[in-house]
Design an enzyme around this catalytic site. Sequence first.
Site, short mmCIF file in Angstrom:
data_model
loop_
_atom_site.label_atom_id
_atom_site.label_comp_id
_atom_site.label_asym_id
_atom_site.label_seq_id
_atom_site.Cartn_x
_atom_site.Cartn_y
_atom_site.Cartn_z
CG ASP A 27 -1.80 -1.25 1.26
OD1 ASP A 27 -2.19 -1.75 0.19
OD2 ASP A 27 -2.06 -1.74 2.38
N GLY A 29 1.55 3.02 -2.56
CA GLY A 29 1.15 3.93 -3.63
C GLY A 29 1.66 3.45 -4.99
CE LYS A 32 0.61 10.50 -7.47
NZ LYS A 32 0.36 11.74 -6.75
CG HIS A 55 -1.99 -2.02 -6.95
ND1 HIS A 55 -1.10 -2.54 -7.85
CD2 HIS A 55 -1.68 -2.57 -5.75
CE1 HIS A 55 -0.28 -3.39 -7.21
NE2 HIS A 55 -0.62 -3.43 -5.94
P1 GDP Z 1 -0.74 0.32 -3.51
O1 GDP Z 1 -1.32 -0.96 -3.04
O2 GDP Z 1 0.74 0.39 -3.28
O3 GDP Z 1 -1.09 0.65 -4.93
O4 GDP Z 1 -1.37 1.46 -2.60
P2 GDP Z 1 -2.94 1.60 -2.18
O5 GDP Z 1 -3.69 2.10 -3.34
O6 GDP Z 1 -3.41 0.36 -1.51
O7 GDP Z 1 -2.82 2.68 -1.02
C1 GDP Z 1 -2.30 3.93 -1.24
C2 GDP Z 1 -3.37 4.99 -0.90
O8 GDP Z 1 -2.77 6.25 -0.82
C3 GDP Z 1 -4.43 5.11 -1.99
O9 GDP Z 1 -5.66 5.41 -1.38
C4 GDP Z 1 -3.95 6.28 -2.83
O10 GDP Z 1 -4.98 6.96 -3.51
C5 GDP Z 1 -3.35 7.15 -1.77
N1 GDP Z 1 -2.23 7.99 -2.18
C6 GDP Z 1 -1.24 7.73 -3.08
N2 GDP Z 1 -0.32 8.72 -3.08
C7 GDP Z 1 -0.75 9.61 -2.15
C8 GDP Z 1 -0.22 10.83 -1.65
O11 GDP Z 1 0.85 11.29 -2.04
N3 GDP Z 1 -0.93 11.47 -0.67
C9 GDP Z 1 -2.10 10.99 -0.18
N4 GDP Z 1 -2.72 11.69 0.77
N5 GDP Z 1 -2.63 9.84 -0.63
C10 GDP Z 1 -1.95 9.16 -1.59
P1 IMO Z 2 -0.83 -4.24 -2.23
O1 IMO Z 2 -0.45 -4.75 -3.60
C1 IMO Z 2 -0.95 -4.75 2.11
C2 IMO Z 2 -0.76 -8.85 3.63
C3 IMO Z 2 -2.04 -9.27 4.33
C4 IMO Z 2 -1.47 -10.29 5.31
C5 IMO Z 2 -0.37 -10.97 4.50
C6 IMO Z 2 -0.79 -12.28 3.84
O2 IMO Z 2 -2.14 -3.54 -2.22
O3 IMO Z 2 0.27 -3.45 -1.62
P2 IMO Z 2 -2.42 -12.93 1.84
O4 IMO Z 2 -3.88 -12.68 1.63
O5 IMO Z 2 -1.56 -12.40 0.74
O6 IMO Z 2 -2.11 -14.37 2.14
O7 IMO Z 2 -2.04 -12.13 3.19
O8 IMO Z 2 0.01 -10.04 3.50
N1 IMO Z 2 -0.95 -8.32 2.26
C7 IMO Z 2 -0.97 -7.03 1.96
N2 IMO Z 2 -0.90 -5.93 2.74
N3 IMO Z 2 -1.02 -4.60 0.77
C8 IMO Z 2 -1.06 -5.68 -0.03
O9 IMO Z 2 -1.07 -5.59 -1.38
C9 IMO Z 2 -1.07 -6.97 0.55
N4 IMO Z 2 -1.11 -8.21 0.07
C10 IMO Z 2 -1.02 -9.04 1.12
O10 IMO Z 2 -2.64 -8.19 4.99
O11 IMO Z 2 -0.87 -9.63 6.39
MG MG Z 3 -2.82 -1.67 -1.75
#
Ligand code: GDP
Ligand code: IMO
Ligand code: MG
Length: 442
Positions: A27, A29, A32, A55
């Site tokens: 998570d 980013g 993005k 994502h």
């Molecule tokens: P990913 O799994 O790595 O793609 O990340 P996620 O989408 O799960 O989580 C990142 C969150 O942060 C999302 O809700 C994005 O919209 C948000 N996000 C990304 N960049 C920024 C930033 O620079 N500032 C803020 N406030 N939010 C951001």
């Molecule tokens: P993105 O791509 C955050 C974490 C789960 C759990 C562990 C194992 O959005 O960054 P699983 O279901 O894969 O067997 O869970 O890994 N986990 C993540 N945490 N972002 C993710 O993906 C994750 N994918 C798995 O929360 O702790």
């Molecule tokens: Mg994510």
Amino acid sequence: MDEIQQNAETGKSTGTCTSVVGLHWGDEGKGKVVDLLAAEHDAVVRYNGGANAGHTVVVGGERYALHLVPSGILYPGKLAVVGNGVVVDPEKLIDEMAALEARGVSTESLVVSSRAHVVAPYHKLEDEVREQIASGATGSGAIGTTKRGIGPCYADKAQRASAIRVGDLLRPEMLRARLEVACKFKSTRLAGIDAGDALNPAALTARLASAGEKLRPRVRDTTYLLHDLLAEGKSLLFEGGNATLLDVDHGTYPFVTSSNCTTLGISTGTGVPGRRLDRVVGIMKAYCTRVGGGPMPTEQVNEIGNRIRERGREYGTTTGRPRRCGWLDLVATRYSVMINGVTEVAVMLFDVLTGFEDLQVCTAYNFEGSRTDRFLPDAVDLGQATPVYETLPGFAEEITGARRWQDLPANARGYIEFIERFLGVPVSIISVGPGREQTLVG
Ligand code: GDP
Ligand code: IMO
Ligand code: MG
């Protein structure tokens, strides 16, 4: 003929490869940044994980949460490739594509590897049961998975006898035979569980073959496809699911996912060798978060953590769970830079840190009576480590409107420079908000 084969089989070609990989526990980013970089690539390729990934991409105020579909889909004309290393829940993939189409996003360009493994309904049941058993009386053994069936599906891939691949969905008779065997294995494991139709080979064949028919036009040998693209001089962008500290080999085992989320997973997950990577963009938050169980030395279970969670809207994209929040762990980040061969870093969610008088960054751990600047990937070791912090001055100004380096307050620039010095790689992207435009590119 010789020449053509050489191109396809030896990788002697001209296209470029970029990787986007998470440096923390997910998570960061990545969505993005993939969206930003997709503009200058021809194809976006997922190589690991499955619907456990979430994502987020925000375009023109519209928010898209992508799970199995590569984030590059939001750029018309870019090929979106689901590689052989991904575990595909076919019904979820079809639903995700339909939801995108309903919002006017074409998914015409999406292709799936015939050798990607299939997440079946019983995998999700196994995921639940495993978590229940592991949590035992204390709850301490549970990983806190996303319950998307990821671990059980990868386990079947290694097990082989009970595995189903996307190509199998297109051959109903063979699919039925394979499901008969798989259901025998699963019936012993899930004895006493009300599995409904999830262990009925006939019902499963009908469901999965129907999903297979819908996916048939998209199923390919993606390994040759990617090498052909490279031979034509096309550029590939690899989108990592999950993140380095969740990597099954290099993460905080056993509190990890079941795939190689690092750049090391690109070769096995796509068939493109690691030496083809030209650029590795490591994605980090300006602080740290984690979802699920496992050690996190810099976690702040207090007002600091709560403030980060609320400002950063730190709730899971896939499960909605509140994320655990804390200060930036540079020991962990530098380890991830090393493992992935990172050439540049993107610092995300920097705007969230506005308003802290001081900012703490972890630059070493105290472990077994001495100080170390090395990461401790073993979960038991890491659980015993306590962070050593350096204190940097905070900044009060909101920075969501910053677009150039000079727009950032001096203390914010100092924070980024500290990260660069500590990691030994340049920060090429700074993100100050979820929108495409809220980005400083160096
Ligand atoms: P990913 O799994 O790595 O793609 O990340 P996620 O989408 O799960 O989580 C990142 C969150 O942060 C999302 O809700 C994005 O919209 C948000 N996000 C990304 N960049 C920024 C930033 O620079 N500032 C803020 N406030 N939010 C951001
Ligand atoms: P993105 O791509 C955050 C974490 C789960 C759990 C562990 C194992 O959005 O960054 P699983 O279901 O894969 O067997 O869970 O890994 N986990 C993540 N945490 N972002 C993710 O993906 C994750 N994918 C798995 O929360 O702790
Ligand atoms: Mg994510």
